[in-house]
Design a protein around this motif. Structure first.
Motif, PDB file in Angstrom:
ATOM      1  N   SER A   1       0.800  -1.229   0.000  1.00  0.00           N
ATOM      2  CA  SER A   1       0.000   0.000   0.000  1.00  0.00           C
ATOM      3  C   SER A   1       0.837   1.286   0.000  1.00  0.00           C
ATOM      4  O   SER A   1       0.284   2.371   0.118  1.00  0.00           O
ATOM      5  N   LYS A   2       2.148   1.194  -0.167  1.00  0.00           N
ATOM      6  CA  LYS A   2       3.007   2.375  -0.296  1.00  0.00           C
ATOM      7  C   LYS A   2       2.951   2.861  -1.744  1.00  0.00           C
ATOM      8  O   LYS A   2       3.063   2.073  -2.676  1.00  0.00           O
ATOM      9  N   VAL A   3       2.773   4.153  -1.927  1.00  0.00           N
ATOM     10  CA  VAL A   3       2.760   4.724  -3.275  1.00  0.00           C
ATOM     11  C   VAL A   3       4.207   4.924  -3.724  1.00  0.00           C
ATOM     12  O   VAL A   3       5.031   5.454  -2.983  1.00  0.00           O
ATOM     13  N   VAL A   4       4.510   4.465  -4.939  1.00  0.00           N
ATOM     14  CA  VAL A   4       5.858   4.573  -5.494  1.00  0.00           C
ATOM     15  C   VAL A   4       5.787   5.178  -6.896  1.00  0.00           C
ATOM     16  O   VAL A   4       4.725   5.202  -7.521  1.00  0.00           O
ATOM     17  N   LEU A   5       6.928   5.652  -7.361  1.00  0.00           N
ATOM     18  CA  LEU A   5       7.049   6.115  -8.738  1.00  0.00           C
ATOM     19  C   LEU A   5       7.877   5.090  -9.504  1.00  0.00           C
ATOM     20  O   LEU A   5       8.884   4.610  -9.000  1.00  0.00           O
ATOM     21  N   ILE A   6       7.456   4.773 -10.715  1.00  0.00           N
ATOM     22  CA  ILE A   6       8.208   3.862 -11.577  1.00  0.00           C
ATOM     23  C   ILE A   6       9.269   4.699 -12.284  1.00  0.00           C
ATOM     24  O   ILE A   6       8.952   5.742 -12.855  1.00  0.00           O
ATOM     25  N   LEU A   7      10.517   4.241 -12.250  1.00  0.00           N
ATOM     26  CA  LEU A   7      11.613   5.038 -12.796  1.00  0.00           C
ATOM     27  C   LEU A   7      12.085   4.593 -14.173  1.00  0.00           C
ATOM     28  O   LEU A   7      12.657   5.386 -14.911  1.00  0.00           O
ATOM     29  N   GLN A   8      11.893   3.335 -14.513  1.00  0.00           N
ATOM     30  CA  GLN A   8      12.421   2.805 -15.772  1.00  0.00           C
ATOM     31  C   GLN A   8      11.329   2.120 -16.565  1.00  0.00           C
ATOM     32  O   GLN A   8      10.345   1.652 -16.004  1.00  0.00           O
ATOM     33  N   GLY A   9      11.529   2.032 -17.874  1.00  0.00           N
ATOM     34  CA  GLY A   9      10.644   1.238 -18.716  1.00  0.00           C
ATOM     35  C   GLY A   9       9.444   1.990 -19.244  1.00  0.00           C
ATOM     36  O   GLY A   9       9.366   3.221 -19.208  1.00  0.00           O
ATOM     37  N   ARG A  10       8.493   1.225 -19.717  1.00  0.00           N
ATOM     38  CA  ARG A  10       7.304   1.749 -20.378  1.00  0.00           C
ATOM     39  C   ARG A  10       6.490   2.677 -19.479  1.00  0.00           C
ATOM     40  O   ARG A  10       5.873   3.628 -19.953  1.00  0.00           O
ATOM     41  N   TYR A  11       6.463   2.404 -18.186  1.00  0.00           N
ATOM     42  CA  TYR A  11       5.650   3.175 -17.252  1.00  0.00           C
ATOM     43  C   TYR A  11       6.482   4.167 -16.442  1.00  0.00           C
ATOM     44  O   TYR A  11       6.063   4.587 -15.363  1.00  0.00           O
ATOM     45  N   ALA A  12       7.628   4.561 -16.950  1.00  0.00           N
ATOM     46  CA  ALA A  12       8.500   5.501 -16.237  1.00  0.00           C
ATOM     47  C   ALA A  12       7.757   6.806 -15.978  1.00  0.00           C
ATOM     48  O   ALA A  12       7.093   7.344 -16.865  1.00  0.00           O
ATOM     49  N   GLY A  13       7.835   7.299 -14.751  1.00  0.00           N
ATOM     50  CA  GLY A  13       7.166   8.540 -14.377  1.00  0.00           C
ATOM     51  C   GLY A  13       5.734   8.351 -13.928  1.00  0.00           C
ATOM     52  O   GLY A  13       5.069   9.317 -13.575  1.00  0.00           O
ATOM     53  N   LYS A  14       5.251   7.112 -13.909  1.00  0.00           N
ATOM     54  CA  LYS A  14       3.870   6.845 -13.494  1.00  0.00           C
ATOM     55  C   LYS A  14       3.841   6.470 -12.019  1.00  0.00           C
ATOM     56  O   LYS A  14       4.788   5.915 -11.470  1.00  0.00           O
ATOM     57  N   LYS A  15       2.713   6.750 -11.392  1.00  0.00           N
ATOM     58  CA  LYS A  15       2.533   6.404  -9.984  1.00  0.00           C
ATOM     59  C   LYS A  15       1.937   5.014  -9.881  1.00  0.00           C
ATOM     60  O   LYS A  15       1.097   4.627 -10.701  1.00  0.00           O
ATOM     61  N   ALA A  16       2.356   4.290  -8.865  1.00  0.00           N
ATOM     62  CA  ALA A  16       1.838   2.945  -8.628  1.00  0.00           C
ATOM     63  C   ALA A  16       1.791   2.704  -7.127  1.00  0.00           C
ATOM     64  O   ALA A  16       2.394   3.436  -6.344  1.00  0.00           O
ATOM     65  N   VAL A  17       1.080   1.658  -6.753  1.00  0.00           N
ATOM     66  CA  VAL A  17       0.988   1.281  -5.345  1.00  0.00           C
ATOM     67  C   VAL A  17       1.459  -0.172  -5.217  1.00  0.00           C
ATOM     68  O   VAL A  17       1.142  -1.012  -6.068  1.00  0.00           O
ATOM     69  N   ILE A  18       2.244  -0.452  -4.198  1.00  0.00           N
ATOM     70  CA  ILE A  18       2.772  -1.804  -4.000  1.00  0.00           C
ATOM     71  C   ILE A  18       1.657  -2.712  -3.489  1.00  0.00           C
ATOM     72  O   ILE A  18       0.990  -2.388  -2.515  1.00  0.00           O
ATOM     73  N   VAL A  19       1.466  -3.837  -4.174  1.00  0.00           N
ATOM     74  CA  VAL A  19       0.467  -4.818  -3.768  1.00  0.00           C
ATOM     75  C   VAL A  19       1.121  -5.851  -2.863  1.00  0.00           C
ATOM     76  O   VAL A  19       0.612  -6.184  -1.797  1.00  0.00           O
ATOM     77  N   LYS A  20       2.281  -6.366  -3.297  1.00  0.00           N
ATOM     78  CA  LYS A  20       3.025  -7.351  -2.501  1.00  0.00           C
ATOM     79  C   LYS A  20       4.500  -7.159  -2.774  1.00  0.00           C
ATOM     80  O   LYS A  20       4.900  -6.904  -3.911  1.00  0.00           O
ATOM     81  N   ASN A  21       5.308  -7.253  -1.723  1.00  0.00           N
ATOM     82  CA  ASN A  21       6.746  -7.085  -1.906  1.00  0.00           C
ATOM     83  C   ASN A  21       7.494  -8.365  -1.572  1.00  0.00           C
ATOM     84  O   ASN A  21       7.068  -9.141  -0.711  1.00  0.00           O
ATOM     85  N   TYR A  22       8.590  -8.595  -2.281  1.00  0.00           N
ATOM     86  CA  TYR A  22       9.455  -9.766  -2.084  1.00  0.00           C
ATOM     87  C   TYR A  22      10.867  -9.260  -1.831  1.00  0.00           C
ATOM     88  O   TYR A  22      11.654  -9.058  -2.762  1.00  0.00           O
ATOM     89  N   ASP A  23      11.222  -9.057  -0.559  1.00  0.00           N
ATOM     90  CA  ASP A  23      12.530  -8.514  -0.204  1.00  0.00           C
ATOM     91  C   ASP A  23      13.673  -9.470  -0.546  1.00  0.00           C
ATOM     92  O   ASP A  23      14.758  -9.038  -0.904  1.00  0.00           O
TER      93      ASP A  23
END
Length: 134
Positions: A7-29
């Motif tokens: 549920s943390k809001v992040v910005l995508i930095l690389q690729g097709r969606y660079a500069g878009k906002k997204a929210v983490i659904v599940k993380n794999y550390d």
């Protein structure tokens, strides 16, 4: 990374969606067998809702309030965390199985879109639904 949680809001930095906002659904550390690097499943906005004015009619407002979404598995190196959280539960909608078959991916994207549009129309989390100006 302890601050990249669901549920943390992040910005995508690389690729097709660079500069878009997204929210983490599940993380794999620790990574997984197939992806041996730290990564996260994210759901984001591909096309943001457009500007609305008082003069517009209900039909035009409804059309401009649409959101186009994406779901993706992204390496932590390509995410920039923000201070914002989005309290929408996307775990039931998007899972690891959502990426196995294109039809499941499409249904997951539609479900995410519905949740995002409901949240946008309620007027909450305004910053998440505005296009990044850079």
């Amino acid at each position: 990374m302890r601050f990249l949680k669901a549920s943390k809001v992040v910005l995508i930095l690389q690729g097709r969606y660079a500069g878009k906002k997204a929210v983490i659904v599940k993380n794999y550390d620790e990574g997984t067998q197939t992806r041996p690097y730290p990564h996260a499943v994210v759901a984001g906005i591909e096309e943001y809702p457009r500007k609305i004015t008082k003069a517009m009619g209900a039909k035009r407002i409804a059309k401009r309030s649409k959101v186009k979404t994406f779901i993706k598995v992204v390496n932590y190196n390509h995410l920039m965390p923000t201070r914002y959280n989005l309290d929408i539960d996307l775990k039931q909608v998007v899972s690891a199985e959502s990426f196995k078959e294109p039809s499941q991916r499409v249904t997951a994207k539609k479900a995410v879109r519905k949740l995002f549009e409901e949240r946008y129309n309620s007027g909450k989390n305004r910053w998440f639904f505005t296009k990044l100006a850079f």
